[in-house]
Design a protein around this motif. Structure first.
Motif, PDB file in Angstrom:
ATOM      1  N   VAL A 152      21.918  -9.617  46.330  1.00 14.24           N
ATOM      2  CA  VAL A 152      20.815  -8.689  46.583  1.00 14.24           C
ATOM      3  C   VAL A 152      20.097  -9.101  47.873  1.00 14.24           C
ATOM      4  O   VAL A 152      19.760  -8.262  48.714  1.00 14.24           O
ATOM      5  CB  VAL A 152      19.844  -8.656  45.382  1.00 14.24           C
ATOM      6  CG1 VAL A 152      18.607  -7.843  45.702  1.00 14.24           C
ATOM      7  CG2 VAL A 152      20.541  -8.107  44.147  1.00 14.24           C
ATOM      8  N   ILE A 153      19.886 -10.395  48.030  1.00 17.70           N
ATOM      9  CA  ILE A 153      19.248 -10.898  49.241  1.00 17.70           C
ATOM     10  C   ILE A 153      20.105 -10.586  50.472  1.00 17.70           C
ATOM     11  O   ILE A 153      19.579 -10.217  51.534  1.00 17.70           O
ATOM     12  CB  ILE A 153      18.964 -12.407  49.121  1.00 17.70           C
ATOM     13  CG1 ILE A 153      17.902 -12.645  48.044  1.00 17.70           C
ATOM     14  CG2 ILE A 153      18.544 -13.002  50.450  1.00 17.70           C
ATOM     15  CD1 ILE A 153      17.728 -14.098  47.651  1.00 17.70           C
ATOM     16  N   ALA A 154      21.420 -10.703  50.334  1.00 21.75           N
ATOM     17  CA  ALA A 154      22.314 -10.373  51.453  1.00 21.75           C
ATOM     18  C   ALA A 154      22.160  -8.903  51.845  1.00 21.75           C
ATOM     19  O   ALA A 154      22.124  -8.570  53.038  1.00 21.75           O
ATOM     20  CB  ALA A 154      23.761 -10.679  51.085  1.00 21.75           C
ATOM     21  N   ALA A 155      22.051  -8.031  50.859  1.00 24.54           N
ATOM     22  CA  ALA A 155      21.834  -6.611  51.160  1.00 24.54           C
ATOM     23  C   ALA A 155      20.470  -6.398  51.815  1.00 24.54           C
ATOM     24  O   ALA A 155      20.343  -5.595  52.759  1.00 24.54           O
ATOM     25  CB  ALA A 155      21.940  -5.783  49.882  1.00 24.54           C
ATOM     26  N   LEU A 156      19.472  -7.117  51.359  1.00 24.75           N
ATOM     27  CA  LEU A 156      18.137  -6.983  51.948  1.00 24.75           C
ATOM     28  C   LEU A 156      18.098  -7.499  53.382  1.00 24.75           C
ATOM     29  O   LEU A 156      17.315  -7.000  54.199  1.00 24.75           O
ATOM     30  CB  LEU A 156      17.106  -7.707  51.084  1.00 24.75           C
ATOM     31  CG  LEU A 156      16.836  -7.062  49.715  1.00 24.75           C
ATOM     32  CD1 LEU A 156      15.889  -7.927  48.895  1.00 24.75           C
ATOM     33  CD2 LEU A 156      16.301  -5.657  49.881  1.00 24.75           C
ATOM     34  N   VAL A 157      18.910  -8.483  53.711  1.00 24.93           N
ATOM     35  CA  VAL A 157      19.010  -8.945  55.102  1.00 24.93           C
ATOM     36  C   VAL A 157      19.547  -7.807  55.972  1.00 24.93           C
ATOM     37  O   VAL A 157      19.069  -7.589  57.093  1.00 24.93           O
ATOM     38  CB  VAL A 157      19.897 -10.205  55.213  1.00 24.93           C
ATOM     39  CG1 VAL A 157      20.262 -10.504  56.652  1.00 24.93           C
ATOM     40  CG2 VAL A 157      19.191 -11.392  54.581  1.00 24.93           C
TER      41      VAL A 157
END
Length: 147
Positions: free
Chosen positions: A16-21
């Motif tokens: 999820v954090i990777a998508a938010l980046v």
């Protein structure tokens, strides 16, 4: 037949954090235009996904006559006793009980671990600390292969 194999994948929240980046990269490029924004979204998400995937690609395997943990290949003949570490004991071995000479395949998002003594006179490594989600199964596989 491989008695034990585990991939230490990253938790779902990291994806999820990777998508938010990717979203953050898109927002930074929004003033430049739509096409650069889409490029930032795809590029940022792709780069951060590669980082998460590579960090979570470490594997622990018991294959033939060796314990393979990450980049290390340790012959079963030099392994001593294996100890299952619960969350509290694993934390202690990561911190104040740790030996700087030890081999550690450490993943902070995995709370349990196995500590395996290494009895090799030519190697100063006293033990291997392996983060694992299934410590009992790993210890049982090591005992079964060595028996």
């Amino acid at each position: 037949m491989q008695p034990y194999e585990e991939r230490l994948t990253a938790p779902r929240s990291w994806w999820v954090i990777a998508a938010l980046v990717g979203v953050a990269c898109a927002l930074m490029l929004l003033p430049v235009g739509t096409l650069p924004m889409l490029g930032g979204l795809v590029g940022g998400a792709a780069v951060s996904a590669v980082v998460v995937s590579s960090y979570g690609s470490a594997r622990i395997r018991v294959v033939g006559d060796a314990l393979i943990a990450g980049d290390a290949k340790i012959p079963l003949t030099v392994l001593g006793t294996a100890e299952v570490l619960d969350a509290e004991e694993a934390m202690a071995w990561r911190m104040h009980k740790a030996d700087a000479r030890a081999f550690m395949l450490l993943r902070s998002y995995i709370r349990t671990a196995v500590r395996v003594e290494i009895d090799d006179p030519s190697d100063p490594t006293p033990y291997a600390y392996l983060s694992t989600r299934e410590p009992e199964r790993l210890v049982a596989a090591l005992a079964a292969v060595r028996a």
